[in-house]
Enzyme design. Structure first.
Site, PDB file in Angstrom:
ATOM      1  N   TYR A  63     -13.131 -15.108  11.679  1.00 23.05           N
ATOM      2  CA  TYR A  63     -12.727 -13.950  12.478  1.00 23.05           C
ATOM      3  C   TYR A  63     -11.545 -14.370  13.335  1.00 23.05           C
ATOM      4  O   TYR A  63     -11.595 -15.387  14.029  1.00 23.05           O
ATOM      5  CB  TYR A  63     -13.886 -13.513  13.379  1.00 23.05           C
ATOM      6  CG  TYR A  63     -13.923 -12.036  13.699  1.00 23.05           C
ATOM      7  CD1 TYR A  63     -12.786 -11.251  13.635  1.00 23.05           C
ATOM      8  CD2 TYR A  63     -15.118 -11.432  14.082  1.00 23.05           C
ATOM      9  CE1 TYR A  63     -12.825  -9.906  13.927  1.00 23.05           C
ATOM     10  CE2 TYR A  63     -15.182 -10.080  14.386  1.00 23.05           C
ATOM     11  CZ  TYR A  63     -14.030  -9.325  14.304  1.00 23.05           C
ATOM     12  OH  TYR A  63     -14.079  -7.992  14.606  1.00 23.05           O
ATOM     13  N   GLU A  65      -9.078 -12.131  15.487  1.00 27.86           N
ATOM     14  CA  GLU A  65      -8.353 -11.057  16.161  1.00 27.86           C
ATOM     15  C   GLU A  65      -7.218 -11.654  16.987  1.00 27.86           C
ATOM     16  O   GLU A  65      -7.387 -12.673  17.662  1.00 27.86           O
ATOM     17  CB  GLU A  65      -9.285 -10.273  17.082  1.00 27.86           C
ATOM     18  CG  GLU A  65     -10.229  -9.336  16.361  1.00 27.86           C
ATOM     19  CD  GLU A  65     -11.036  -8.492  17.331  1.00 27.86           C
ATOM     20  OE1 GLU A  65     -11.409  -7.372  16.948  1.00 27.86           O
ATOM     21  OE2 GLU A  65     -11.279  -8.944  18.462  1.00 27.86           O
ATOM     22  N   ASP A 209      10.329   2.495   3.529  1.00 29.79           N
ATOM     23  CA  ASP A 209       9.044   2.240   2.875  1.00 29.79           C
ATOM     24  C   ASP A 209       9.365   1.621   1.524  1.00 29.79           C
ATOM     25  O   ASP A 209       9.601   2.322   0.538  1.00 29.79           O
ATOM     26  CB  ASP A 209       8.251   3.537   2.729  1.00 29.79           C
ATOM     27  CG  ASP A 209       6.843   3.301   2.198  1.00 29.79           C
ATOM     28  OD1 ASP A 209       6.577   2.179   1.728  1.00 29.79           O
ATOM     29  OD2 ASP A 209       6.014   4.229   2.244  1.00 29.79           O
ATOM     30  N   THR A 235       4.296  -3.511   0.580  1.00 29.59           N
ATOM     31  CA  THR A 235       3.040  -4.068   0.109  1.00 29.59           C
ATOM     32  C   THR A 235       3.315  -5.445  -0.466  1.00 29.59           C
ATOM     33  O   THR A 235       4.452  -5.775  -0.824  1.00 29.59           O
ATOM     34  CB  THR A 235       2.396  -3.186  -0.980  1.00 29.59           C
ATOM     35  OG1 THR A 235       3.337  -3.014  -2.051  1.00 29.59           O
ATOM     36  CG2 THR A 235       1.997  -1.834  -0.432  1.00 29.59           C
ATOM     37  N   LYS A 238       2.018  -5.230  -6.254  1.00 26.55           N
ATOM     38  CA  LYS A 238       3.084  -4.679  -7.094  1.00 26.55           C
ATOM     39  C   LYS A 238       3.964  -5.807  -7.629  1.00 26.55           C
ATOM     40  O   LYS A 238       3.466  -6.849  -8.013  1.00 26.55           O
ATOM     41  CB  LYS A 238       3.867  -3.600  -6.348  1.00 26.55           C
ATOM     42  CG  LYS A 238       2.996  -2.441  -5.827  1.00 26.55           C
ATOM     43  CD  LYS A 238       3.836  -1.379  -5.205  1.00 26.55           C
ATOM     44  CE  LYS A 238       3.015  -0.178  -4.766  1.00 26.55           C
ATOM     45  NZ  LYS A 238       2.155  -0.447  -3.593  1.00 26.55           N
ATOM     46  N   ARG A 244      -3.514  -7.738  -2.645  1.00 23.53           N
ATOM     47  CA  ARG A 244      -3.388  -6.378  -2.127  1.00 23.53           C
ATOM     48  C   ARG A 244      -3.326  -6.432  -0.602  1.00 23.53           C
ATOM     49  O   ARG A 244      -4.236  -6.943   0.059  1.00 23.53           O
ATOM     50  CB  ARG A 244      -4.557  -5.513  -2.579  1.00 23.53           C
ATOM     51  CG  ARG A 244      -4.600  -5.315  -4.094  1.00 23.53           C
ATOM     52  CD  ARG A 244      -5.573  -4.222  -4.479  1.00 23.53           C
ATOM     53  NE  ARG A 244      -5.169  -2.938  -3.921  1.00 23.53           N
ATOM     54  CZ  ARG A 244      -4.228  -2.140  -4.437  1.00 23.53           C
ATOM     55  NH1 ARG A 244      -3.581  -2.510  -5.531  1.00 23.53           N
ATOM     56  NH2 ARG A 244      -3.944  -0.993  -3.872  1.00 23.53           N
TER      57      ARG A 244
END
Length: 414
Positions: A63, A65, A209, A235, A238, A244
């Site tokens: 974890y 954060e 984008d 992203t 692709k 991903r």
């Protein structure tokens, strides 16, 4: 507390099969599906074994954060190293002053960009959904369409190309707070300099984008939006061939706003195993081999587009500059939905999408995955032939597809 003598759980290739055979069967079946058909979805690719290994690493347990050096949890010394590596590699790969590698997806990256630059109710100019705009470009079913006032620009109905004069006229008329350039179904290069000029004339932020072309940008096979856009959203899957996930690039002046918009405003803990896998992919994309791959992707797409046109399809914009092809199968006597079903049954997996003319739908294909498998011009021509034969429901196509992919397996079994 009772004392246990049990050994720690065993890990390895057979762990899932031992512990959850039902899910193991699903994974094995999916591997078989990928290895027995032509994966022509423009948004998909095959990652390297090294990327997959990072995704399945112990970093999945951590974890984290916050950001490197400023976490809300202890024990983050090593994941800080992993994230810094990913950041440094992304900045070097794309020539950006700042990179945030934490977005969970491309949509998460766009949400964070909007959160950093806009307020609810602001006007945004973006490509209209009927012309290839993404859900985050103003769909009423998406947060973007509910929180902001989107104005859609389109393409020339004859050429299928972006009408930059229309974009400028709409910008002058509506005075948007931001302009978004990017599409999920535009096969040509975008003129980022033209968008920058339009944005400057109306005092708007420019958000690129670049989810689809960013891998081509990394390989030098497409122009980069980084010198022109205030924020670049992308992203990491692709063509980039990573896990991903999402990525944001920007200048130093917006770095703090972007970082705060990702965490804590729109996301919680970072997915450290995915960030490590992104770092691996960025490292791979910085190699001469990836540069050659990116150019091969484009070459294959152009050959495939020409071959599909020769087989009877109408190709949007007359061809492609990228990995992406829009094809209208209507001249073959079927609509896009019917064609997609017949193609899927024959092992050719692709998408339908809106066509830039009228209200009809077409087929969206991409060459990233088949190029990763090592296919070249001869295979592109044959894929177009198999495409036409599958649409006509000729016999034997499924077997030939399986044989073709068998010659170019996505992964070698050790």
């Amino acid at each position: 507390m009772p004392v246990t003598t049990e050994q720690p759980p065993a890990v390895g290739a057979d762990a899932l099969r031992r512990e959850d055979p039902q899910m193991a069967e699903v994974l094995l079946a999916e591997a078989e599906r990928q290895a027995s058909g032509l994966q022509l979805i423009a948004a998909e690719n095959f990652t390297s074994p090294a990327v997959l290994e990072a995704l399945g690493s112990p970093l999945a347990n951590k974890y984290a954060e916050g950001y490197p050096g400023a976490r809300h949890h202890g024990g983050c010394e090593l994941v800080d190293v992993a994230e810094r590596i990913a950041i440094d590699r992304a900045k070097a790969l794309f020539g950006a002053e700042h990179a945030n590698v934490q977005p969970h997806s491309g949509s998460s990256a766009v949400l964070a960009a909007y959160a950093a630059l806009l307020r609810p109710g602001d006007t945004v100019l973006a490509m209209g959904l009927p012309f290839g705009g993404h859900l985050t470009h103003g769909s009423p079913a998406n947060f973007s369409g509910r929180w902001f006032d989107f104005v859609g620009y389109g393409v020339d109905p004859e050429s299928g190309l972006i009408d930059y004069e229309q974009v400028e006229a709409l910008a002058r008329s509506h005075q948007p707070k931001a302009i978004v350039c990017g599409s999920i179904a535009y096969p040509r290069h975008i003129d980022y300099a033209a968008f920058r000029d339009i944005a400057d004339h109306v005092g708007a932020y420019l958000i690129a984008d670049a989810a689809h072309p960013i891998g081509l940008v990394a390989g030098g096979a497409a122009p980069s939006p980084v010198p022109y856009a205030d924020v670049v959203c992308a992203t990491t899957h692709k063509v980039l061939r990573g896990p991903r996930g999402g990525l944001i690039l920007c200048g130093a002046e917006l770095a703090q706003r972007i970082d705060r918009a990702v965490f804590p405003f729109t996301q919680g803990g970072a997915q450290m195993h995915t960030i490590a896998a992104k770092a691996v992919a960025f490292g791979e994309a910085a190699t001469p081999a990836f540069t050659a791959y990116a150019h091969d992707v484009v070459a294959n797409a152009r050959i495939l587009a020409e071959a599909l046109a020769a087989a009877g399809c109408v190709i949007s914009t007359g061809g492609t500059d990228t990995h992406l092809i829009l094809a209208d199968p209507a001249p073959l006597g079927v609509d896009a939905s019917t064609a997609r079903g017949r193609l899927s049954a024959a092992g050719l997996v692709l998408d339908t999408c809106a066509l830039p003319h009228g209200d009809s739908r077409g087929l969206r294909l991409g060459t990233a995955a088949v190029t990763t498998q090592g296919m070249t011009d001869a295979e592109m021509v044959r894929i177009a032939g198999l495409f036409a034969e599958a649409v006509r429901e000729e016999p034997g196509v499924r077997e030939e597809v399986r044989a073709l992919v068998g010659r170019f397996p996505p992964y070698q079994v050790e």
